[in-house]
Design a protein around this motif. Structure first.
Motif, PDB file in Angstrom:
ATOM      1  N   PHE A  36       0.982  -0.789   0.125  1.00  0.00           N
ATOM      2  CA  PHE A  36       0.446   0.007  -0.519  1.00  0.00           C
ATOM      3  C   PHE A  36       0.891   1.580   0.018  1.00  0.00           C
ATOM      4  O   PHE A  36       1.766   1.513   0.613  1.00  0.00           O
ATOM      5  CB  PHE A  36      -0.977   0.060   1.649  1.00  0.00           C
ATOM      6  N   GLN A  59      -5.797   7.104  -0.059  1.00  0.00           N
ATOM      7  CA  GLN A  59      -4.482   5.922  -0.637  1.00  0.00           C
ATOM      8  C   GLN A  59      -4.079   6.089  -2.086  1.00  0.00           C
ATOM      9  O   GLN A  59      -5.304   6.388  -3.027  1.00  0.00           O
ATOM     10  CB  GLN A  59      -5.326   4.709  -0.542  1.00  0.00           C
ATOM     11  N   ASP A  62      -4.076  -0.095  -2.513  1.00  0.00           N
ATOM     12  CA  ASP A  62      -3.713  -0.776  -1.227  1.00  0.00           C
ATOM     13  C   ASP A  62      -4.435  -1.904  -2.113  1.00  0.00           C
ATOM     14  O   ASP A  62      -5.431  -2.301  -1.652  1.00  0.00           O
ATOM     15  CB  ASP A  62      -4.699  -0.315  -0.361  1.00  0.00           C
TER      16      ASP A  62
END
Length: 178
Positions: A36, A59, A62
């Protein structure tokens, strides 16, 4: 001759036998690959001389939904036991001369209980003129399944300072078979 459509991938494997040497072996068809990269969206205030959990609240990727990036969480939950490579990059703004900045990974064993210091960088000191500066730490960490890991920052600039969201990243990769 180059085969553009191979049926197997191969990896070089070291063997520890009396004969020694290297051999080629077929790579796993289902590697245990997890990774990630989280980033900070919006600057974050870090208190003077207090370890503060860094809010990597977005993010970039991930691969197995192991990073929880919602309010009051900001941690990576190890999907399996093994060794993990990590990188944390932080940029602190508006520091004075000789300010120190430290970055650390804290771990909650099994995902329960409090977070305790696991890995820490050496403290980084600004130039005599102060200003903004960036630090980065990388390394390996051994985790058990469900261990939680979070990034923390510490500084001694004399007052609360902000981390610059344009430069703050947190990454972890599980090493295949480790």
């Amino acid at each position: 001759k180059v085969d553009n459509s191979p049926t197997n991938d191969y990896v070089l494997t070291a063997k520890s036998s009396a004969a020694g040497g290297l051999t080629w072996a077929a790579a796993s068809s289902s590697p245990d690959w997890q990774s990630f990269q989280g980033e900070m969206v919006g600057d974050q205030t870090v208190s003077n001389t207090t370890w503060t959990r860094v809010k990597f609240n977005a993010q970039n990727w991930d691969t197995n939904d192991n990073y929880l990036h919602t309010t009051d969480n900001w941690y990576y939950a190890a999907p399996a036991a093994g060794k993990y490579w990590y990188k944390v990059s932080l940029k602190i703004n508006g520091t004075g001369a000789t300010t120190e900045l430290d970055v650390a990974l804290y771990k909650s064993a099994g995902g329960t209980g409090t977070y305790t210091l696991e890995k820490k960088t050496q403290r980084w000191r600004t130039t005599p003129n102060g200003g903004a500066f960036m630090v980065q730490t990388t390394g390996l960490i051994a985790l058990s399944a469900s261990d939680r890991v979070a990034a923390y920052a510490w500084h001694n600039s004399g007052s609360d300072k902000s981390l610059d969201d344009n430069w703050c990243l947190f990454e972890m990769f599980k090493l295949d078979g480790a």
